[in-house]
Motif scaffolding. Structure first.
Motif, mmCIF file in Angstrom:
data_model
loop_
_atom_site.group_PDB
_atom_site.id
_atom_site.type_symbol
_atom_site.label_atom_id
_atom_site.label_comp_id
_atom_site.label_asym_id
_atom_site.label_seq_id
_atom_site.Cartn_x
_atom_site.Cartn_y
_atom_site.Cartn_z
ATOM 1 N N GLN A 163 -0.458 -2.430 0.681
ATOM 2 C CA GLN A 163 -1.856 -2.770 0.970
ATOM 3 C C GLN A 163 -2.701 -2.699 -0.304
ATOM 4 O O GLN A 163 -3.558 -3.558 -0.538
ATOM 5 C CB GLN A 163 -2.430 -1.835 2.044
ATOM 6 N N ASN A 201 3.818 1.430 2.679
ATOM 7 C CA ASN A 201 2.822 0.566 3.318
ATOM 8 C C ASN A 201 1.480 0.640 2.598
ATOM 9 O O ASN A 201 0.820 -0.383 2.385
ATOM 10 C CB ASN A 201 2.638 0.933 4.791
ATOM 11 N N TYR A 202 1.086 1.852 2.205
ATOM 12 C CA TYR A 202 -0.169 2.034 1.480
ATOM 13 C C TYR A 202 -0.108 1.295 0.146
ATOM 14 O O TYR A 202 -1.065 0.613 -0.246
ATOM 15 C CB TYR A 202 -0.429 3.529 1.253
ATOM 16 N N LYS A 232 -1.979 -5.746 -2.423
ATOM 17 C CA LYS A 232 -2.647 -6.923 -1.863
ATOM 18 C C LYS A 232 -4.135 -6.901 -2.213
ATOM 19 O O LYS A 232 -4.719 -7.930 -2.588
ATOM 20 C CB LYS A 232 -2.479 -6.975 -0.347
ATOM 21 N N GLN A 233 -4.748 -5.728 -2.086
ATOM 22 C CA GLN A 233 -6.174 -5.581 -2.397
ATOM 23 C C GLN A 233 -6.424 -5.853 -3.876
ATOM 24 O O GLN A 233 -7.399 -6.519 -4.243
ATOM 25 C CB GLN A 233 -6.656 -4.174 -2.003
#
Length: 153
Positions: free
Chosen positions: A112, A108-109, A115-116
């Motif tokens: 994210q 999940n990290y 995406k960032q």
């Protein structure tokens, strides 16, 4: 509602037809292999002496009864694992569960973070485009300013 009947080791040994030393040995192995902690009570054994003795509740008594039935066919260690549980196996399951949780959290990290990164790349590209446009406009402005001479440019 569950009723708890506490029993001392002598009474339990008598009820099971085992010796007190056998139950003490079983108790020690249970504490070691299953990481189980028995409640103890303090009893007066002399004028100035006390001793801690196990105080088995009804669930523990039931487990000892089950052990007495299984021990001849399965042996002490296997019986303890079956009746009281295997602390090493439980620890391994706990570690595996924690590993799985951390692996999911890491995935999940990473999602994210990706995406960032994509957002920042797009933002950077947009800023580069704007900077190029402003640079071009500034050059046009400078060229237009050079052509104008005089007090009011």
């Amino acid at each position: 509602m569950r009723e708890y009947i506490n029993m001392d080791i002598q009474t339990l040994a008598h009820d099971l037809g085992k010796s007190v030393s056998t139950l003490k040995r079983w108790k020690k192995q249970i504490e070691h292999l299953a990481k189980y902690e028995f409640e103890e009570k303090t009893v007066q054994i002399g004028r100035n002496q006390t001793q801690k003795v196990p105080d088995f509740d009804s669930e523990e008594v039931r487990c000892f009864q089950k052990m007495a039935q299984l021990i001849d066919s399965k042996g002490l260690e296997q019986t303890i694992f079956e009746v009281w549980g295997n602390a090493q196996l439980l620890t391994l399951e706990h570690i595996q569960a924690k590993h799985n949780h951390l692996a999911r959290a890491f995935i999940n990290y990473r999602l994210q973070a990706n995406k960032q990164m994509d957002y920042l790349k797009k933002e950077n590209q947009s800023l580069k485009t704007e900077l190029a446009t402003l640079t071009q406009e500034f050059k046009v402005y400078q060229e237009n300013n050079k052509k104008k001479k005089g007090l009011f440019k």
